[in-house]
Design a protein around this motif. Sequence first.
Motif, PDB file in Angstrom:
ATOM      1  N   ASP A 182      57.573  30.394  -3.183  1.00  0.00           N
ATOM      2  CA  ASP A 182      57.254  30.787  -1.805  1.00  0.00           C
ATOM      3  C   ASP A 182      56.151  29.905  -1.261  1.00  0.00           C
ATOM      4  N   GLY A 183      56.293  29.491   0.001  1.00  0.00           N
ATOM      5  CA  GLY A 183      55.261  28.677   0.613  1.00  0.00           C
ATOM      6  C   GLY A 183      54.109  29.522   1.086  1.00  0.00           C
ATOM      7  N   GLY A 184      52.911  28.918   1.070  1.00  0.00           N
ATOM      8  CA  GLY A 184      51.762  29.650   1.552  1.00  0.00           C
ATOM      9  C   GLY A 184      50.480  28.888   1.362  1.00  0.00           C
ATOM     10  N   ILE A 185      49.386  29.575   1.660  1.00  0.00           N
ATOM     11  CA  ILE A 185      48.051  29.016   1.487  1.00  0.00           C
ATOM     12  C   ILE A 185      47.331  29.838   0.436  1.00  0.00           C
ATOM     13  N   THR A 186      46.753  29.160  -0.532  1.00  0.00           N
ATOM     14  CA  THR A 186      46.040  29.834  -1.607  1.00  0.00           C
ATOM     15  C   THR A 186      44.569  29.478  -1.541  1.00  0.00           C
ATOM     16  N   GLN A 187      43.752  30.497  -1.415  1.00  0.00           N
ATOM     17  CA  GLN A 187      42.308  30.308  -1.444  1.00  0.00           C
ATOM     18  C   GLN A 187      41.757  30.883  -2.744  1.00  0.00           C
ATOM     19  N   SER A 188      40.799  30.168  -3.305  1.00  0.00           N
ATOM     20  CA  SER A 188      40.141  30.683  -4.500  1.00  0.00           C
ATOM     21  C   SER A 188      38.692  30.210  -4.526  1.00  0.00           C
ATOM     22  N   PRO A 189      37.821  31.006  -5.163  1.00  0.00           N
ATOM     23  CA  PRO A 189      38.103  32.345  -5.679  1.00  0.00           C
ATOM     24  C   PRO A 189      38.131  33.368  -4.545  1.00  0.00           C
ATOM     25  N   LYS A 190      38.479  34.596  -4.842  1.00  0.00           N
ATOM     26  CA  LYS A 190      38.447  35.661  -3.841  1.00  0.00           C
ATOM     27  C   LYS A 190      37.005  36.068  -3.557  1.00  0.00           C
ATOM     28  N   TYR A 191      36.181  36.068  -4.596  1.00  0.00           N
ATOM     29  CA  TYR A 191      34.772  36.423  -4.454  1.00  0.00           C
ATOM     30  C   TYR A 191      33.929  35.343  -5.133  1.00  0.00           C
ATOM     31  N   LEU A 192      32.802  35.021  -4.509  1.00  0.00           N
ATOM     32  CA  LEU A 192      31.942  33.970  -5.040  1.00  0.00           C
ATOM     33  C   LEU A 192      30.495  34.331  -4.760  1.00  0.00           C
ATOM     34  N   LYS A 208      23.665  31.184  -5.951  1.00  0.00           N
ATOM     35  CA  LYS A 208      22.218  31.313  -6.177  1.00  0.00           C
ATOM     36  C   LYS A 208      21.493  30.418  -5.186  1.00  0.00           C
ATOM     37  N   GLU A 209      20.231  30.694  -4.992  1.00  0.00           N
ATOM     38  CA  GLU A 209      19.408  29.884  -4.101  1.00  0.00           C
ATOM     39  C   GLU A 209      19.430  28.421  -4.544  1.00  0.00           C
ATOM     40  N   GLY A 210      19.604  27.508  -3.588  1.00  0.00           N
ATOM     41  CA  GLY A 210      19.558  26.087  -3.909  1.00  0.00           C
ATOM     42  C   GLY A 210      20.825  25.536  -4.525  1.00  0.00           C
ATOM     43  N   GLN A 211      21.850  26.346  -4.624  1.00  0.00           N
ATOM     44  CA  GLN A 211      23.077  25.921  -5.299  1.00  0.00           C
ATOM     45  C   GLN A 211      24.132  25.529  -4.270  1.00  0.00           C
ATOM     46  N   ASN A 212      24.907  24.503  -4.598  1.00  0.00           N
ATOM     47  CA  ASN A 212      26.099  24.181  -3.819  1.00  0.00           C
ATOM     48  C   ASN A 212      27.292  24.884  -4.459  1.00  0.00           C
ATOM     49  N   VAL A 213      28.183  25.399  -3.619  1.00  0.00           N
ATOM     50  CA  VAL A 213      29.400  25.994  -4.149  1.00  0.00           C
ATOM     51  C   VAL A 213      30.594  25.464  -3.362  1.00  0.00           C
ATOM     52  N   THR A 214      31.745  25.399  -4.034  1.00  0.00           N
ATOM     53  CA  THR A 214      32.944  24.856  -3.392  1.00  0.00           C
ATOM     54  C   THR A 214      34.041  25.902  -3.368  1.00  0.00           C
ATOM     55  N   LEU A 215      34.613  26.083  -2.172  1.00  0.00           N
ATOM     56  CA  LEU A 215      35.722  27.007  -1.969  1.00  0.00           C
ATOM     57  C   LEU A 215      37.010  26.178  -1.909  1.00  0.00           C
ATOM     58  N   SER A 216      38.015  26.656  -2.617  1.00  0.00           N
ATOM     59  CA  SER A 216      39.257  25.906  -2.698  1.00  0.00           C
ATOM     60  C   SER A 216      40.269  26.420  -1.681  1.00  0.00           C
ATOM     61  N   CYS A 217      41.057  25.507  -1.127  1.00  0.00           N
ATOM     62  CA  CYS A 217      42.155  25.863  -0.234  1.00  0.00           C
ATOM     63  C   CYS A 217      43.308  24.898  -0.491  1.00  0.00           C
ATOM     64  N   GLU A 218      44.445  25.454  -0.895  1.00  0.00           N
ATOM     65  CA  GLU A 218      45.633  24.654  -1.192  1.00  0.00           C
ATOM     66  C   GLU A 218      46.820  25.221  -0.414  1.00  0.00           C
ATOM     67  N   GLN A 219      47.623  24.332   0.193  1.00  0.00           N
ATOM     68  CA  GLN A 219      48.807  24.789   0.897  1.00  0.00           C
ATOM     69  C   GLN A 219      50.021  23.988   0.460  1.00  0.00           C
ATOM     70  N   ASN A 220      51.163  24.665   0.384  1.00  0.00           N
ATOM     71  CA  ASN A 220      52.414  23.989   0.056  1.00  0.00           C
ATOM     72  C   ASN A 220      53.416  24.122   1.187  1.00  0.00           C
ATOM     73  N   GLU A 277      41.447  14.620   0.645  1.00  0.00           N
ATOM     74  CA  GLU A 277      42.001  13.491  -0.112  1.00  0.00           C
ATOM     75  C   GLU A 277      43.506  13.626  -0.291  1.00  0.00           C
ATOM     76  N   LYS A 278      43.996  14.848  -0.202  1.00  0.00           N
ATOM     77  CA  LYS A 278      45.437  15.098  -0.306  1.00  0.00           C
ATOM     78  C   LYS A 278      45.860  16.005   0.839  1.00  0.00           C
ATOM     79  N   LYS A 279      47.097  15.875   1.233  1.00  0.00           N
ATOM     80  CA  LYS A 279      47.603  16.697   2.343  1.00  0.00           C
ATOM     81  C   LYS A 279      47.516  18.181   2.002  1.00  0.00           C
ATOM     82  N   GLU A 280      47.713  18.511   0.734  1.00  0.00           N
ATOM     83  CA  GLU A 280      47.803  19.906   0.328  1.00  0.00           C
ATOM     84  C   GLU A 280      46.450  20.595   0.194  1.00  0.00           C
ATOM     85  N   SER A 281      45.372  19.835   0.121  1.00  0.00           N
ATOM     86  CA  SER A 281      44.102  20.402  -0.292  1.00  0.00           C
ATOM     87  C   SER A 281      42.985  20.121   0.710  1.00  0.00           C
TER      88      SER A 281
END
Lengths: 111, 113
Positions: free
Chosen positions: B1-11, B14-26, B69-73
């Motif tokens: 099934d086609g769709g958009i997947t985000q991860s994580p659901k919860y994140l 901490k103070e001073g930290q960088n965090v990365t949220l993922s998004c992938e689509q097919n 960098e990629k169409k999907e991400s």
Amino acid sequence: EDKVVQSPLSLVVHEGDTVTLNCSYEVTNFRSLLWYKQEKKAPTFLFMLTSSGIEKKSGRLSSILDKKELFSILNITATQTGDSAVYLCAVDRTGANNLFFGTGTRLTVIP
Amino acid sequence: DGGITQSPKYLFRKEGQNVTLSCEQNLNHDAMYWYRQDPGQGLRLIYYSQIVNDFQKGDIAEGYSVSREKKESFPLTVTSAQKNPTAFYLCASQMWGGEEKLFFGSGTQLSVL
């Protein structure tokens, strides 16, 4: 500055009631107005309106656009608890690359 | 099934930290978007990308960065410069033509520890 204003911000009704949600806009280069339903996480598309006075209908939901007075309404008849959600209004503008969203209306339907 | 997947659901950050949220689509959509949702404020655009290796700032880009960098991400990094990162983040993609302008993922709730 572009604006999309939804009212009311929140609404509580009983099952079986009919509700009307409002969306007014002031934007440059208006192209269309869209309604989305956000139950928990991902908003899902309901309607897209481009012409004044033409009602769009899907089951108990209907929507209409007035381009002269710059507003749209979303009607839900015979509400059910499953209609509880945030309803988002967004405007698409010619030449813009993204939708412009209103603040949303939170609808709660109680049994 | 086609769709958009985000991860994580919860994140949690901490103070001073960088965090990365993922998004992938097919869905083979060209355009992708990141929105932030705060209570009572609707959706606000952070960044968007119409094609690979190109992206544009939205209304509230400060403290965020993206890559395509990629169409999907289309990952979103919330940097330590973002002083109020607690919010619900939604990724969306767009297909041209048709009525459904945006297709959304299920979101990531980011909180600060």
